[in-house]
Design an enzyme around this catalytic site. Sequence first.
Site, PDB file in Angstrom:
ATOM      1  NE  ARG A  77      -3.646   2.093   2.736  1.00 26.77           N
ATOM      2  CZ  ARG A  77      -3.324   3.157   3.470  1.00 26.77           C
ATOM      3  NH1 ARG A  77      -2.150   3.234   4.071  1.00 26.77           N
ATOM      4  NH2 ARG A  77      -4.195   4.145   3.608  1.00 26.77           N
TER       5      ARG A  77
ATOM      6  CB  SER B 253     -12.223  -1.522   1.908  1.00 30.54           C
ATOM      7  OG  SER B 253     -10.882  -1.571   1.547  1.00 30.54           O
TER       8      SER B 253
ATOM      9  CE  LYS C 210      -9.312   4.172   4.432  1.00 31.48           C
ATOM     10  NZ  LYS C 210      -9.010   4.479   3.045  1.00 31.48           N
TER      11      LYS C 210
HETATM   12  C1  LIG Z   1      -6.951  -5.674   4.089  1.00 28.08           C
HETATM   13  C2  LIG Z   1      -7.324  -4.267   3.803  1.00 28.08           C
HETATM   14  N1  LIG Z   1      -8.520  -3.820   4.213  1.00 28.08           N
HETATM   15  C3  LIG Z   1      -8.881  -2.536   3.956  1.00 28.08           C
HETATM   16  C4  LIG Z   1      -8.022  -1.706   3.273  1.00 28.08           C
HETATM   17  C5  LIG Z   1      -8.407  -0.286   2.934  1.00 28.08           C
HETATM   18  O1  LIG Z   1      -8.448  -0.145   1.529  1.00 28.08           O
HETATM   19  P1  LIG Z   1      -9.068   1.162   0.827  1.00 28.08           P
HETATM   20  O2  LIG Z   1     -10.458   1.323   1.309  1.00 28.08           O
HETATM   21  O3  LIG Z   1      -8.809   1.032  -0.624  1.00 28.08           O
HETATM   22  O4  LIG Z   1      -8.241   2.338   1.394  1.00 28.08           O
HETATM   23  P2  LIG Z   1      -6.727   2.621   1.100  1.00 28.08           P
HETATM   24  O5  LIG Z   1      -5.931   1.461   1.576  1.00 28.08           O
HETATM   25  O6  LIG Z   1      -6.565   2.810  -0.381  1.00 28.08           O
HETATM   26  O7  LIG Z   1      -6.425   3.867   1.873  1.00 28.08           O
HETATM   27  C6  LIG Z   1      -6.795  -2.214   2.868  1.00 28.08           C
HETATM   28  N2  LIG Z   1      -5.913  -1.455   2.194  1.00 28.08           N
HETATM   29  N3  LIG Z   1      -6.467  -3.497   3.137  1.00 28.08           N
HETATM   30  C1  LIG Z   2      -5.580   1.033   5.235  1.00 28.93           C
HETATM   31  C2  LIG Z   2      -6.655   1.032   6.227  1.00 28.93           C
HETATM   32  N1  LIG Z   2      -7.942   0.726   5.892  1.00 28.93           N
HETATM   33  C3  LIG Z   2      -8.760   0.811   6.917  1.00 28.93           C
HETATM   34  C4  LIG Z   2     -10.209   0.555   6.832  1.00 28.93           C
HETATM   35  O1  LIG Z   2     -10.908   0.752   7.841  1.00 28.93           O
HETATM   36  O2  LIG Z   2     -10.647   0.148   5.767  1.00 28.93           O
HETATM   37  S1  LIG Z   2      -7.990   1.243   8.341  1.00 28.93           S
HETATM   38  C5  LIG Z   2      -6.526   1.334   7.544  1.00 28.93           C
HETATM   39  C6  LIG Z   2      -5.247   1.693   8.212  1.00 28.93           C
HETATM   40  C7  LIG Z   2      -4.812   0.631   9.175  1.00 28.93           C
HETATM   41  O3  LIG Z   2      -3.602   1.015   9.689  1.00 28.93           O
HETATM   42  P1  LIG Z   2      -3.168   0.697  11.173  1.00 28.93           P
HETATM   43  O4  LIG Z   2      -2.988  -0.771  11.273  1.00 28.93           O
HETATM   44  O5  LIG Z   2      -1.860   1.439  11.319  1.00 28.93           O
HETATM   45  O6  LIG Z   2      -4.211   1.257  12.078  1.00 28.93           O
END
Ligand SMILES: Cc1ncc(COP(=O)(O)OP(=O)(O)O)c(N)n1
Ligand SMILES: Cc1nc(C(=O)O)sc1CCOP(=O)(O)O
Length: 267
Positions: A92, A161, A190
């Site tokens: 990512r 997601s 995020k």
């Molecule tokens: C395993 C997993 N779950 C959720 C996310 C979030 O993806 P997305 O909604 O596309 O948001 P971004 O990652 O693009 O900020 C994820 N990356 N992985």
């Molecule tokens: C990439 C991402 N997606 C989310 C969702 O809710 O879909 S939360 C998230 C960030 C997760 O990072 P951390 O493990 O540092 O909290």
Amino acid sequence: MLNAVQVAKNFVESALHHSKDLVIGNGPQGPFDHLFRLRCPPYNIGSQQRFNPDSLFLYAVTDSRMNKRWGHSIEDAVKAAIEGGATIVQLREKDIESRAFLEAAKACMDICKSSGVPLLINDRVDIALACNADGVHVGQSDISAREVRKLLGPGKIIGVSCKTPAQAEQAWRDGADYLGCGGVFPTTTKANNPTLGFEGLKAVCLASKLPVVAIGGINATNAGSVMELGLPNLKGVAVVSALFDRECVSTETRNLRSILTSVRCLA
Ligand SMILES: Cc1ncc(COP(=O)(O)OP(=O)(O)O)c(N)n1
Ligand SMILES: Cc1nc(C(=O)O)sc1CCOP(=O)(O)O
């Protein structure tokens, strides 16, 4: 009781969906295609071979800013996460130029392939195709899983997601393989990410016909409590900062893996 009925309903619907291509006889309708609506493009054919839902157990999701902060290359970070016991990896990378991303993705593919760990790319179908990644993870505002499936074909893994049961249902219809559900806890990784809590995660897991990985604010302190919920379809946790915003990625991953394993042993 209601939960049990919902899970049983999901199970039967999934079984029908997965058996849609089993045709006996020459009639217009296979014996399993009762509603004439299952035989859409064969998105899920062979999913058993290409995707093992157990691989969602400890899902390591990289972050270029964190790697930079600690002086880790993407490749070193991925290598360390795998050494520590990550079972699947997602690149990512939001702040990287495409050419550099592809080079790093190719190197990570070599690392992941030699360890038997699937590598997915966040959002970038072009990068996934170019490095022959195992799949792609997309969000609700990215191109749909249905379109991604057309581009990647049936042999690749697609994650979506989802924050609601309706999104979970749509992802399944679109041919996704798993759902990422969060934020389970607040996160700073995020921006503006709504927190669903355990109740939101539970609603999605109960409604889902696909395996689910929980994400958002998960770390060594709270990962056990997520898995101890014992929710149907919940296969693991996806983690960014608690693995990668750290000096020693392999130590953090090993620690989290051992916590998850001990919860699984008690279940
Ligand atoms: C395993 C997993 N779950 C959720 C996310 C979030 O993806 P997305 O909604 O596309 O948001 P971004 O990652 O693009 O900020 C994820 N990356 N992985
Ligand atoms: C990439 C991402 N997606 C989310 C969702 O809710 O879909 S939360 C998230 C960030 C997760 O990072 P951390 O493990 O540092 O909290």
